[in-house]
Motif scaffolding. Structure first.
Motif, PDB file in Angstrom:
ATOM      1  N   ASP A  99       0.696  -1.117   0.132  1.00 13.63           N
ATOM      2  CA  ASP A  99      -0.038  -0.238   0.062  1.00 13.63           C
ATOM      3  C   ASP A  99       0.943   1.154   0.193  1.00 13.63           C
ATOM      4  O   ASP A  99       0.449   2.322   0.221  1.00 13.63           O
ATOM      5  N   LEU A 100       2.332   1.225  -0.320  1.00 10.87           N
ATOM      6  CA  LEU A 100       3.008   2.347  -0.560  1.00 10.87           C
ATOM      7  C   LEU A 100       2.488   3.150  -1.527  1.00 10.87           C
ATOM      8  O   LEU A 100       2.488   2.614  -2.679  1.00 10.87           O
ATOM      9  N   PRO A 101       2.250   4.531  -1.461  1.00 12.91           N
ATOM     10  CA  PRO A 101       1.434   5.291  -2.382  1.00 12.91           C
ATOM     11  C   PRO A 101       2.569   5.221  -3.543  1.00 12.91           C
ATOM     12  O   PRO A 101       3.751   5.691  -3.451  1.00 12.91           O
ATOM     13  N   LEU A 102       1.797   5.543  -4.946  1.00 13.13           N
ATOM     14  CA  LEU A 102       2.643   5.629  -6.109  1.00 13.13           C
ATOM     15  C   LEU A 102       2.672   7.236  -6.505  1.00 13.13           C
ATOM     16  O   LEU A 102       1.864   7.944  -5.894  1.00 13.13           O
ATOM     17  N   PRO A 103       3.437   7.331  -7.239  1.00 11.28           N
ATOM     18  CA  PRO A 103       3.580   8.886  -7.566  1.00 11.28           C
ATOM     19  C   PRO A 103       2.656   9.296  -8.475  1.00 11.28           C
ATOM     20  O   PRO A 103       1.788   8.386  -9.079  1.00 11.28           O
ATOM     21  N   ALA A 104       2.212  10.544  -8.524  1.00 15.88           N
ATOM     22  CA  ALA A 104       1.191  10.955  -9.480  1.00 15.88           C
ATOM     23  C   ALA A 104       1.263  10.573 -10.739  1.00 15.88           C
ATOM     24  O   ALA A 104       0.448  10.345 -11.690  1.00 15.88           O
ATOM     25  N   THR A 105       2.417  10.818 -11.389  1.00 13.41           N
ATOM     26  CA  THR A 105       2.880  10.310 -12.779  1.00 13.41           C
ATOM     27  C   THR A 105       3.967   9.198 -12.458  1.00 13.41           C
ATOM     28  O   THR A 105       4.962   9.700 -12.162  1.00 13.41           O
ATOM     29  N   GLU A 111      14.002   5.899 -15.460  1.00  2.57           N
ATOM     30  CA  GLU A 111      13.854   7.463 -14.882  1.00  2.57           C
ATOM     31  C   GLU A 111      13.604   7.232 -13.477  1.00  2.57           C
ATOM     32  O   GLU A 111      13.131   6.418 -12.785  1.00  2.57           O
ATOM     33  N   LEU A 112      13.912   8.410 -12.795  1.00  2.00           N
ATOM     34  CA  LEU A 112      13.654   8.559 -11.275  1.00  2.00           C
ATOM     35  C   LEU A 112      12.423   9.797 -11.051  1.00  2.00           C
ATOM     36  O   LEU A 112      12.554  10.856 -11.763  1.00  2.00           O
ATOM     37  N   ARG A 113      11.891   9.356  -9.959  1.00  7.62           N
ATOM     38  CA  ARG A 113      10.720  10.550  -9.803  1.00  7.62           C
ATOM     39  C   ARG A 113      10.751  10.537  -8.372  1.00  7.62           C
ATOM     40  O   ARG A 113      10.276   9.662  -7.414  1.00  7.62           O
ATOM     41  N   PHE A 114      11.008  11.585  -7.645  1.00 10.46           N
ATOM     42  CA  PHE A 114      10.893  11.839  -6.197  1.00 10.46           C
ATOM     43  C   PHE A 114       9.407  12.600  -6.075  1.00 10.46           C
ATOM     44  O   PHE A 114       8.982  13.361  -6.884  1.00 10.46           O
ATOM     45  N   TYR A 115       8.787  12.446  -4.700  1.00 11.96           N
ATOM     46  CA  TYR A 115       7.445  12.831  -4.407  1.00 11.96           C
ATOM     47  C   TYR A 115       7.245  12.623  -2.929  1.00 11.96           C
ATOM     48  O   TYR A 115       7.826  11.790  -2.216  1.00 11.96           O
ATOM     49  N   ASP A 116       6.235  13.342  -2.537  1.00  7.44           N
ATOM     50  CA  ASP A 116       5.995  13.725  -1.180  1.00  7.44           C
ATOM     51  C   ASP A 116       4.599  13.082  -1.115  1.00  7.44           C
ATOM     52  O   ASP A 116       3.805  13.146  -2.037  1.00  7.44           O
ATOM     53  N   ALA A 117       4.450  12.399   0.037  1.00 11.56           N
ATOM     54  CA  ALA A 117       3.043  11.360   0.309  1.00 11.56           C
ATOM     55  C   ALA A 117       2.927  11.149   1.722  1.00 11.56           C
ATOM     56  O   ALA A 117       3.931  11.514   2.526  1.00 11.56           O
ATOM     57  N   THR A 118       1.760  10.770   2.225  1.00 11.53           N
ATOM     58  CA  THR A 118       1.288  10.538   3.442  1.00 11.53           C
ATOM     59  C   THR A 118       1.025   8.776   3.619  1.00 11.53           C
ATOM     60  O   THR A 118       0.400   8.291   2.778  1.00 11.53           O
ATOM     61  N   ARG A 120       0.555   5.698   6.308  1.00  8.73           N
ATOM     62  CA  ARG A 120       0.282   5.282   7.728  1.00  8.73           C
ATOM     63  C   ARG A 120       0.181   6.339   8.690  1.00  8.73           C
ATOM     64  O   ARG A 120       0.875   6.670   9.726  1.00  8.73           O
ATOM     65  N   ASP A 121      -0.334   7.443   8.194  1.00  5.57           N
ATOM     66  CA  ASP A 121      -0.625   8.759   8.718  1.00  5.57           C
ATOM     67  C   ASP A 121       0.868   9.744   9.066  1.00  5.57           C
ATOM     68  O   ASP A 121       0.858  10.565  10.080  1.00  5.57           O
ATOM     69  N   GLU A 122       1.736   9.177   8.516  1.00  3.54           N
ATOM     70  CA  GLU A 122       2.960   9.825   8.532  1.00  3.54           C
ATOM     71  C   GLU A 122       3.517  10.542   7.459  1.00  3.54           C
ATOM     72  O   GLU A 122       3.387   9.841   6.183  1.00  3.54           O
ATOM     73  N   ALA A 123       3.899  11.799   7.251  1.00  2.68           N
ATOM     74  CA  ALA A 123       4.692  12.247   6.094  1.00  2.68           C
ATOM     75  C   ALA A 123       5.939  11.793   5.542  1.00  2.68           C
ATOM     76  O   ALA A 123       6.672  11.282   6.515  1.00  2.68           O
ATOM     77  N   ILE A 124       5.921  11.420   4.374  1.00  5.29           N
ATOM     78  CA  ILE A 124       6.968  10.654   3.842  1.00  5.29           C
ATOM     79  C   ILE A 124       7.515  10.993   2.537  1.00  5.29           C
ATOM     80  O   ILE A 124       6.903  12.005   1.838  1.00  5.29           O
ATOM     81  N   ARG A 125       8.855  10.845   2.418  1.00  8.10           N
ATOM     82  CA  ARG A 125       9.407  11.399   0.980  1.00  8.10           C
ATOM     83  C   ARG A 125       9.976  10.079   0.305  1.00  8.10           C
ATOM     84  O   ARG A 125      10.595   9.259   1.069  1.00  8.10           O
ATOM     85  N   SER A 126       9.544   9.929  -0.946  1.00  9.61           N
ATOM     86  CA  SER A 126       9.852   8.650  -1.699  1.00  9.61           C
ATOM     87  C   SER A 126      10.451   9.036  -3.002  1.00  9.61           C
ATOM     88  O   SER A 126      10.286  10.216  -3.451  1.00  9.61           O
ATOM     89  N   VAL A 127      10.862   7.924  -3.444  1.00  8.67           N
ATOM     90  CA  VAL A 127      11.487   8.002  -4.850  1.00  8.67           C
ATOM     91  C   VAL A 127      10.957   6.648  -5.754  1.00  8.67           C
ATOM     92  O   VAL A 127      10.743   5.539  -5.068  1.00  8.67           O
ATOM     93  N   ALA A 128      10.673   6.790  -6.954  1.00  9.85           N
ATOM     94  CA  ALA A 128      10.468   5.605  -7.760  1.00  9.85           C
ATOM     95  C   ALA A 128      11.241   5.795  -8.927  1.00  9.85           C
ATOM     96  O   ALA A 128      11.301   6.696  -9.691  1.00  9.85           O
ATOM     97  N   LEU A 129      11.541   4.443  -9.007  1.00 11.81           N
ATOM     98  CA  LEU A 129      12.629   4.073 -10.174  1.00 11.81           C
ATOM     99  C   LEU A 129      11.958   3.162 -11.095  1.00 11.81           C
ATOM    100  O   LEU A 129      11.798   2.021 -10.433  1.00 11.81           O
TER     101      LEU A 129
END
Length: 469
Positions: A99-105, A111-118, A120-129
């Motif tokens: 259930d880890l959130p996907l990037p909007a695009t 390619e790499l894409r960094f994005y912010d998300a929430t 489990r009620d916590e703010a996280i910073r993620s990367v998708a490769l």
């Protein structure tokens, strides 16, 4: 209440800095957050690439070997939690947090894409490769996601912001100190001027050094020098007037006292009447002298003491001429006006009337019985010409340059004049920026020609610079 110049300068320098400091603080906070993200994003990127490198296909099976170092490279000083997910793009999850959130695009292959998300009620910073992979007989796109909570990022951002803000406050304090020193140094010449004026307050000959102040203050100092020079001139004029008045009034007043004492001692009524008549005559002379001294004081150059307005000099000349008609008739003189019906100029009516009265009075006094006196006013373009001509004895050429001096009386002058009439006329003409000259009349005698500009002259150059540029 008027603030001091120093306080106004400080306010105009400091007050605009307040919104600038607020904007700088906001930018510093934003820059600190971006710097912290850039530092930690590199760790996220390294973790994602490290995981992607260990994904292989063996014997048709997808093998995922997640290295321990990929999840242990994050800062251990904070209790940040790390999450990951490996799955097909737009498809099922192979391993990790499903259930880890996907990037909007979704990123493209490689390619790499960094994005912010929430999560489990916590703010996280993620990367998708996005990792391209040939699997199950076709080209597939595998998505590697790594995310972490933001405690370390927030701590680093706060530290960077605090350090930047402290540096800015230090720079601001130093700048304020330098501004205060600069303002004090810039205002120091004004302090020296104040000390000079205070130390020599009673010296009208004081002239301030223009080169001792800044360029912007030099017009002010020049204006002060002009005012001090004018003050010295006015004091000199007043002192000369007082000296002249004291000298000229002392003798007639002494004569009045002597005549009064002599009359008082006479036993016979006839002698007393003669003494009283002489006393009245002497009193008239003193009154005339005092009036002419006051008229001379009013006519001398200085600050304007009378209203300057447009007036008809021709009409004024006719009025003053009529004032002397009865006196002229008593001496069988032909007194009349010739000239334009109207001659307008901008001047001081009281002084111009005094000037005409003195000139006509002199002509009536010194023109023999049966003579002629003509007063005229002419409009000549931008000037007005006043002419008073008579058939009297005139003034010899050698005396014409002297008759305008105070208390000078020519050798041919008779009567009881005191030698101030033409001096008064000269001062009034000068005050109106005019010219006066003496000529021989067409019927003998004297012809006095006065030329006055219709408009007052422009102010001197110093007056134009009396304000701060």
């Amino acid at each position: 209440m008027t603030l001091s110049l120093r306080r106004q300068l400080v306010q105009w320098v400091v007050i605009p800095l307040i919104p600038l400091a607020a904007a700088t603080a906001w930018l510093a906070q934003d820059n600190a957050r971006e710097a912290a993200n850039a530092a930690f994003d590199r760790t996220l990127q390294a973790s994602a690439r490290s995981i992607a490198e260990r994904i292989v296909v063996q014997d048709g099976e997808l093998v995922v070997d997640i290295p321990v170092a990929a999840l242990e490279m994050f800062d251990p000083h904070f209790q940040d939690r790390v999450f990951y997910r490996i799955g097909f793009a737009g498809g099922s999850t192979i391993t990790g947090d499903a259930d880890l959130p996907l990037p909007a695009t979704l990123p493209g292959a490689g390619e790499l894409r960094f994005y912010d998300a929430t999560f489990r009620d916590e703010a996280i910073r993620s990367v998708a490769l996005a990792v391209p992979l040939y699997y199950a007989g076709s080209q597939r796109l595998l998505l590697v996601q790594v995310g972490e909570t933001t405690l370390s990022r927030a701590s680093l951002a706060r530290r960077l912001f605090t350090e930047s803000l402290a540096q800015q406050w230090l720079i601001g304090a130093v700048a304020a100190l330098l501004v205060a020193i600069g303002i004090n140094r810039a205002l120091r010449p004004l302090g020296r001027l104040r000390s000079t004026l205070k130390a020599r307050a009673g010296d009208p000959s004081l002239q301030l050094d223009v080169g001792s102040v800044q360029k912007e203050l030099q017009p002010l100092v020049m204006a002060l020098n002009t005012a001090l020079s004018e003050l010295e001139n006015q004091l000199s004029i007043r002192q000369r007037f007082i000296a002249d008045a004291a000298h000229q009034l002392r003798t007639p007043l002494t004569l009045l006292k002597t005549q009064a004492e002599y009359t008082q001692r006479q036993p016979e009524p006839a002698e007393q009447q003669a003494g009283l008549a002489a006393l009245v005559h002497s009193t008239d002379q003193v009154i005339r002298l005092a009036n002419q001294l006051l008229a001379l004081s009013r006519a001398e150059p200085g600050p304007a003491q009378h209203d300057t307005r447009e007036l008809d000099v021709a009409e004024l000349a006719r009025e003053v001429t009529m004032d002397f008609v009865m006196v002229a008739l008593d001496k069988a003189l032909d007194l009349g006006y010739e000239g334009d019906d109207s001659a307008l100029l901008c001047g001081q009516p009281l002084l111009l009337r005094e000037m005409l009265s003195n000139l006509i009075d002199n002509a009536v006094r010194y023109t023999p019985a049966g003579g002629e006196i003509t007063v005229s006013a002419w409009q000549r373009g931008g000037e007005v010409e006043l002419v008073i001509s008579d058939s009297g004895p005139g003034i010899p050429p050698e005396e014409q340059s002297l008759v305008f001096e105070r208390f000078y009386r020519g050798q041919q002058a008779g009567g009881d004049g005191c030698g101030l009439g033409l001096a008064i006329v000269r001062e009034i003409v000068r005050g109106h920026a005019g010219q006066i000259r003496l000529e021989s009349g067409s019927v003998g005698g004297l012809r006095i020609v006065i030329t006055l500009p219709r408009q007052p002259p422009p102010p001197p150059a110093d007056a134009l610079h009396s304000g701060l540029h």
